[in-house]
Scaffold this motif. Structure first.
Motif, PDB file in Angstrom:
ATOM      1  N   ALA A 358       0.822  -1.211   0.000  1.00  0.00           N
ATOM      2  CA  ALA A 358       0.000   0.000   0.000  1.00  0.00           C
ATOM      3  C   ALA A 358       0.856   1.261   0.000  1.00  0.00           C
ATOM      4  CB  ALA A 358      -0.929   0.002   1.198  1.00  0.00           C
ATOM      5  N   ASP A 359       0.560   2.172  -0.922  1.00  0.00           N
ATOM      6  CA  ASP A 359       1.239   3.463  -0.958  1.00  0.00           C
ATOM      7  C   ASP A 359       0.644   4.431   0.066  1.00  0.00           C
ATOM      8  OD1 ASP A 359       2.886   3.006  -3.502  1.00  0.00           O
ATOM      9  OD2 ASP A 359       0.849   2.583  -4.184  1.00  0.00           O
ATOM     10  N   VAL A 360      -0.650   4.291   0.329  1.00  0.00           N
ATOM     11  CA  VAL A 360      -1.349   5.179   1.255  1.00  0.00           C
ATOM     12  C   VAL A 360      -2.194   4.333   2.191  1.00  0.00           C
ATOM     13  CG1 VAL A 360      -2.993   7.080   1.500  1.00  0.00           C
ATOM     14  CG2 VAL A 360      -1.437   7.014  -0.475  1.00  0.00           C
ATOM     15  N   MET A 361      -2.047   4.571   3.499  1.00  0.00           N
ATOM     16  CA  MET A 361      -2.853   3.886   4.516  1.00  0.00           C
ATOM     17  C   MET A 361      -3.905   4.863   5.025  1.00  0.00           C
ATOM     18  SD  MET A 361      -2.877   0.932   6.241  1.00  0.00           S
ATOM     19  CE  MET A 361      -4.454   0.569   7.010  1.00  0.00           C
ATOM     20  N   LEU A 362      -5.171   4.451   4.977  1.00  0.00           N
ATOM     21  CA  LEU A 362      -6.288   5.293   5.400  1.00  0.00           C
ATOM     22  C   LEU A 362      -6.839   4.805   6.731  1.00  0.00           C
ATOM     23  CD1 LEU A 362      -8.133   5.638   1.990  1.00  0.00           C
ATOM     24  CD2 LEU A 362      -7.320   7.557   3.341  1.00  0.00           C
ATOM     25  N   VAL A 363      -6.694   5.612   7.774  1.00  0.00           N
ATOM     26  CA  VAL A 363      -7.277   5.327   9.091  1.00  0.00           C
ATOM     27  C   VAL A 363      -8.198   6.495   9.417  1.00  0.00           C
ATOM     28  CG1 VAL A 363      -6.832   4.904  11.535  1.00  0.00           C
ATOM     29  CG2 VAL A 363      -5.253   4.006   9.811  1.00  0.00           C
ATOM     30  N   ASN A 371      -5.916   2.587  17.952  1.00  0.00           N
ATOM     31  CA  ASN A 371      -5.795   2.142  16.561  1.00  0.00           C
ATOM     32  C   ASN A 371      -4.384   1.652  16.280  1.00  0.00           C
ATOM     33  OD1 ASN A 371      -5.446   2.205  13.476  1.00  0.00           O
ATOM     34  ND2 ASN A 371      -7.654   2.348  13.797  1.00  0.00           N
ATOM     35  N   LEU A 372      -4.220   0.341  16.470  1.00  0.00           N
ATOM     36  CA  LEU A 372      -2.913  -0.280  16.294  1.00  0.00           C
ATOM     37  C   LEU A 372      -2.593  -0.553  14.834  1.00  0.00           C
ATOM     38  CD1 LEU A 372      -2.883  -2.713  19.346  1.00  0.00           C
ATOM     39  CD2 LEU A 372      -1.872  -0.435  19.147  1.00  0.00           C
ATOM     40  N   VAL A 373      -3.598  -0.529  13.947  1.00  0.00           N
ATOM     41  CA  VAL A 373      -3.351  -0.697  12.517  1.00  0.00           C
ATOM     42  C   VAL A 373      -2.394   0.387  12.025  1.00  0.00           C
ATOM     43  CG1 VAL A 373      -4.436  -0.439  10.247  1.00  0.00           C
ATOM     44  CG2 VAL A 373      -5.428  -1.990  11.933  1.00  0.00           C
ATOM     45  N   ALA A 374      -2.596   1.614  12.480  1.00  0.00           N
ATOM     46  CA  ALA A 374      -1.710   2.705  12.071  1.00  0.00           C
ATOM     47  C   ALA A 374      -0.269   2.411  12.465  1.00  0.00           C
ATOM     48  CB  ALA A 374      -2.184   4.013  12.706  1.00  0.00           C
ATOM     49  N   GLU A 376       1.028  -0.609  13.059  1.00  0.00           N
ATOM     50  CA  GLU A 376       1.512  -1.754  12.289  1.00  0.00           C
ATOM     51  C   GLU A 376       1.995  -1.320  10.907  1.00  0.00           C
ATOM     52  OE1 GLU A 376      -1.263  -5.306  14.246  1.00  0.00           O
ATOM     53  OE2 GLU A 376      -1.708  -4.534  12.245  1.00  0.00           O
ATOM     54  N   TYR A 377       1.253  -0.427  10.261  1.00  0.00           N
ATOM     55  CA  TYR A 377       1.664   0.061   8.934  1.00  0.00           C
ATOM     56  C   TYR A 377       3.036   0.728   9.011  1.00  0.00           C
ATOM     57  CZ  TYR A 377       1.580   2.686   4.536  1.00  0.00           C
ATOM     58  OH  TYR A 377       1.885   3.210   3.299  1.00  0.00           O
ATOM     59  N   VAL A 378       3.231   1.568  10.022  1.00  0.00           N
ATOM     60  CA  VAL A 378       4.509   2.258  10.187  1.00  0.00           C
ATOM     61  C   VAL A 378       5.630   1.257  10.464  1.00  0.00           C
ATOM     62  CG1 VAL A 378       5.776   3.866  11.669  1.00  0.00           C
ATOM     63  CG2 VAL A 378       3.440   4.416  10.933  1.00  0.00           C
ATOM     64  N   ALA A 379       5.375   0.278  11.357  1.00  0.00           N
ATOM     65  CA  ALA A 379       6.401  -0.708  11.697  1.00  0.00           C
ATOM     66  C   ALA A 379       6.807  -1.539  10.487  1.00  0.00           C
ATOM     67  CB  ALA A 379       5.900  -1.615  12.814  1.00  0.00           C
ATOM     68  N   ALA A 380       5.865  -1.792   9.578  1.00  0.00           N
ATOM     69  CA  ALA A 380       6.152  -2.618   8.404  1.00  0.00           C
ATOM     70  C   ALA A 380       7.015  -1.890   7.378  1.00  0.00           C
ATOM     71  CB  ALA A 380       4.847  -3.071   7.757  1.00  0.00           C
ATOM     72  N   ARG A 381       7.015  -0.539   7.422  1.00  0.00           N
ATOM     73  CA  ARG A 381       7.636   0.211   6.336  1.00  0.00           C
ATOM     74  C   ARG A 381       9.092   0.559   6.619  1.00  0.00           C
ATOM     75  NH1 ARG A 381       3.967   0.866   2.059  1.00  0.00           N
ATOM     76  NH2 ARG A 381       5.987   1.296   1.083  1.00  0.00           N
ATOM     77  N   SER A 382       9.928  -0.484   6.709  1.00  0.00           N
ATOM     78  CA  SER A 382      11.361  -0.252   6.888  1.00  0.00           C
ATOM     79  C   SER A 382      11.990   0.359   5.641  1.00  0.00           C
ATOM     80  CB  SER A 382      12.072  -1.554   7.250  1.00  0.00           C
ATOM     81  OG  SER A 382      11.827  -2.545   6.284  1.00  0.00           O
ATOM     82  N   ASP A 383      11.235   0.383   4.507  1.00  0.00           N
ATOM     83  CA  ASP A 383      11.711   1.063   3.303  1.00  0.00           C
ATOM     84  C   ASP A 383      11.533   2.580   3.400  1.00  0.00           C
ATOM     85  OD1 ASP A 383       8.957   1.158   3.208  1.00  0.00           O
ATOM     86  OD2 ASP A 383       8.786   0.436   1.148  1.00  0.00           O
ATOM     87  N   VAL A 387       2.505   6.666   2.935  1.00  0.00           N
ATOM     88  CA  VAL A 387       1.931   7.825   3.626  1.00  0.00           C
ATOM     89  C   VAL A 387       0.772   7.348   4.488  1.00  0.00           C
ATOM     90  CG1 VAL A 387       0.846  10.090   3.369  1.00  0.00           C
ATOM     91  CG2 VAL A 387       2.564   9.325   1.700  1.00  0.00           C
ATOM     92  N   LEU A 388       0.749   7.790   5.731  1.00  0.00           N
ATOM     93  CA  LEU A 388      -0.330   7.459   6.662  1.00  0.00           C
ATOM     94  C   LEU A 388      -1.271   8.644   6.784  1.00  0.00           C
ATOM     95  CD1 LEU A 388      -1.667   5.711   8.903  1.00  0.00           C
ATOM     96  CD2 LEU A 388      -0.016   6.725  10.511  1.00  0.00           C
ATOM     97  N   ILE A 389      -2.552   8.432   6.444  1.00  0.00           N
ATOM     98  CA  ILE A 389      -3.614   9.406   6.692  1.00  0.00           C
ATOM     99  C   ILE A 389      -4.339   8.940   7.941  1.00  0.00           C
ATOM    100  CG2 ILE A 389      -5.763  10.400   5.822  1.00  0.00           C
ATOM    101  CD1 ILE A 389      -4.693  10.084   3.002  1.00  0.00           C
ATOM    102  N   LEU A 390      -4.371   9.771   8.971  1.00  0.00           N
ATOM    103  CA  LEU A 390      -4.802   9.331  10.296  1.00  0.00           C
ATOM    104  C   LEU A 390      -5.834  10.290  10.886  1.00  0.00           C
ATOM    105  CD1 LEU A 390      -4.361   7.392  12.726  1.00  0.00           C
ATOM    106  CD2 LEU A 390      -2.493   8.899  13.444  1.00  0.00           C
ATOM    107  N   SER A 391      -6.921   9.725  11.372  1.00  0.00           N
ATOM    108  CA  SER A 391      -7.954  10.511  12.041  1.00  0.00           C
ATOM    109  C   SER A 391      -7.421  11.124  13.325  1.00  0.00           C
ATOM    110  CB  SER A 391      -9.165   9.630  12.358  1.00  0.00           C
ATOM    111  OG  SER A 391     -10.035  10.275  13.273  1.00  0.00           O
TER     112      SER A 391
END
Length: 484
Positions: A358-363, A371-374, A376-383, A387-391
């Protein structure tokens, strides 16, 4: 102690039952602590009318608490999830206030307290988890005043104007004040609780303390009410995402979706608090206005089934699936689907691959304890991409300030954030993701459990701490978490 045990019962084709560890973050955080302390975990086994004796699993004593079908209907689906859940999430849906549900909630909380009192060693530490068991701390203190009791609320605690609608508000406050430490996800939640205590009981509060007056039979006590933001197993999730198998699966996902320029991802329980409908509305309008093209952008929406026996959740599923079908019918082509909608759960490996793809994560949650999904997305992106869009109405927004923060009710604002995320230069993406990753790595799930338990241990003694001076370890913990 939690509503569910940390293990799931598995029955094979021959009818033989066995147990496997649940995959949740809470279990990951507490399993090593429990094993080292020779601890016991009290909870429901996940199946109605199942009577089980305590047993050992992976070095932890498992103490099942039986729940009947009536318990599930009235205590769990009723009071916990149709009264407390919507009330604590700012009345996004209308709570139901039924006396029979409340009476069952009291009965089940008493059953949990009795089971815990029986298995706790003299002077044991008990950590009670979440909103289903808010009466347990006071019940335990009455039965076992020798125990050290902590409580952590994983969901928001509402402002007094909302909480005061609950007919049994005073009993809930009294129940929670049975704990030595009451933990919350956000500083604002701890403040809401302290204000409710002042309004309903008139006790003196001075952050983070609540002074509970004594009686002839019970001495005065000092309770800590404070934020301990929960997190994830950052190192474990990053290691998983960096494995060759997950990396290959991420490339395959992009290929299966037709290698669009941008993949956007939403991962949520199918719950009315998660703002899935708001997200779909924003995406559909961008397609309708021609600001996005279905050939260039695909939205993958994972909606994990949740509480499907509850009517409001069945209605929500119908609404979401109707919206997905309309958007795909209006804007999809033979070779490109606007939304890939998946109504089932996935193992951690598949989730890690989706995050990488995913290029963009929508929370866009309307209200969320953390909200641990947000994270998890950050932890996965060692590259250091994505971009995280967060409420701003999630607990995670207090920590993840480098995300694109949005008000999910502002559909135009969400649309602008989506376009900004898609068009963001690589240098800005890297800068933001590096900042997010530093913050998540600093405050992982081990830090969460360690800081809570350190605070709890240091309340040991009659009336908690003497005077107003904190022990050095706890003072450091409070200061460090507040700065974060």
């Amino acid at each position: 102690m939690s509503n569910r045990l940390p293990v799931d019962r598995v029955v094979d084709e021959a009818g033989n039952a066995s147990w496997k560890q649940s995959p949740g973050g809470l279990v990951t955080a507490l399993e090593p602590v429990m094993r080292a302390a020779d601890g016991a975990w009290v909870g429901w086994a996940g199946q109605a009318d199942l009577e089980l004796e305590p047993f050992d699993n992976a070095g932890i004593r498992i103490v099942p608490v039986p729940l009947s079908e009536a318990d599930l209907e009235e205590y769990y689906e009723g009071f916990s999830n149709d009264t407390l859940w919507p009330l604590y999430h700012d009345v996004i849906a209308q709570p139901g206030y039924h006396r029979v549900w409340w009476e069952r909630y009291v009965q089940v909380n008493r059953r949990f307290a009795d089971a815990t009192a029986r298995v706790s060693a003299p002077g044991a530490t008990v950590w009670v988890q979440d909103y289903q068991l808010q009466l347990v701390p006071a019940m335990l203190r009455e039965r076992r005043p020798d125990l050290l009791i902590g409580f952590f609320n994983h969901i928001p605690f509402p402002a007094y104007g909302i909480f005061s609608q609950l007919p049994w508000r005073g009993q809930i406050i009294d129940g929670l004040l049975g704990a030595d430490v009451v933990g919350f996800q956000r500083v604002a939640d701890a403040g809401n609780f302290s204000r409710a205590v002042r309004r309903l009981r008139g006790y003196t509060t001075k952050t983070p303390y609540i002074e509970v007056p004594g009686t002839d039979a019970v001495p005065a006590r000092r309770v800590i009410a404070k934020a301990f933001p929960i997190s994830i197993d950052v190192a474990g999730f990053q290691e998983l995402a960096e494995s060759p198998e997950v990396q290959a699966r991420a490339r395959q996902i992009r290929a299966d979706l037709g290698d669009p320029e941008t993949i956007m991802l939403g991962v949520d329980r199918l719950d009315y608090t998660k703002g899935i409908g708001h997200r779909l509305k924003a995406f559909g309008e961008l397609l309708a206005e021609g600001r996005l093209k279905v050939e260039d952008v695909t939205l993958v929406q994972v909606a994990t089934p949740s509480r499907e026996r509850v009517e409001s959740y069945r209605q929500l599923r119908d609404e979401i699936e109707l919206t997905v079908g309309r958007i795909n019918g209006d804007y999809g082509t033979i070779s490109h689907q606007a939304i890939s909608y998946l109504h089932h759960g996935f193992p951690r490996e598949e989730m890690a691959a989706l995050y990488l793809a995913a290029d963009v994560m929508l929370v866009t949650a309307l209200r969320d304890g953390m909200n641990l999904v947000a994270k998890e997305y950050v932890a996965a992106r060692s590259d250091e991409d994505g971009v995280l869009i967060l409420s701003e109405f999630t607990g995670a927004s207090d920590e993840l300030r480098a995300a694109l923060l949005v008000n999910p009710h502002d559909i135009d604002g969400v649309k602008d954030a989506i376009l900004r995320a898609i068009e963001m230069p690589r240098q800005e993406r890297r800068k933001r993701m590096r900042s997010l990753r530093r913050r998540v790595a600093e405050n992982d799930v081990t830090h969460w459990s360690d800081s809570f338990l350190a605070t709890l241990r240091n309340t040991r003694g009659p009336g908690g701490w003497a005077g107003s001076v904190l022990p050095d370890e706890v003072e450091w913990t409070l200061e460090r978490t507040t700065k974060r």
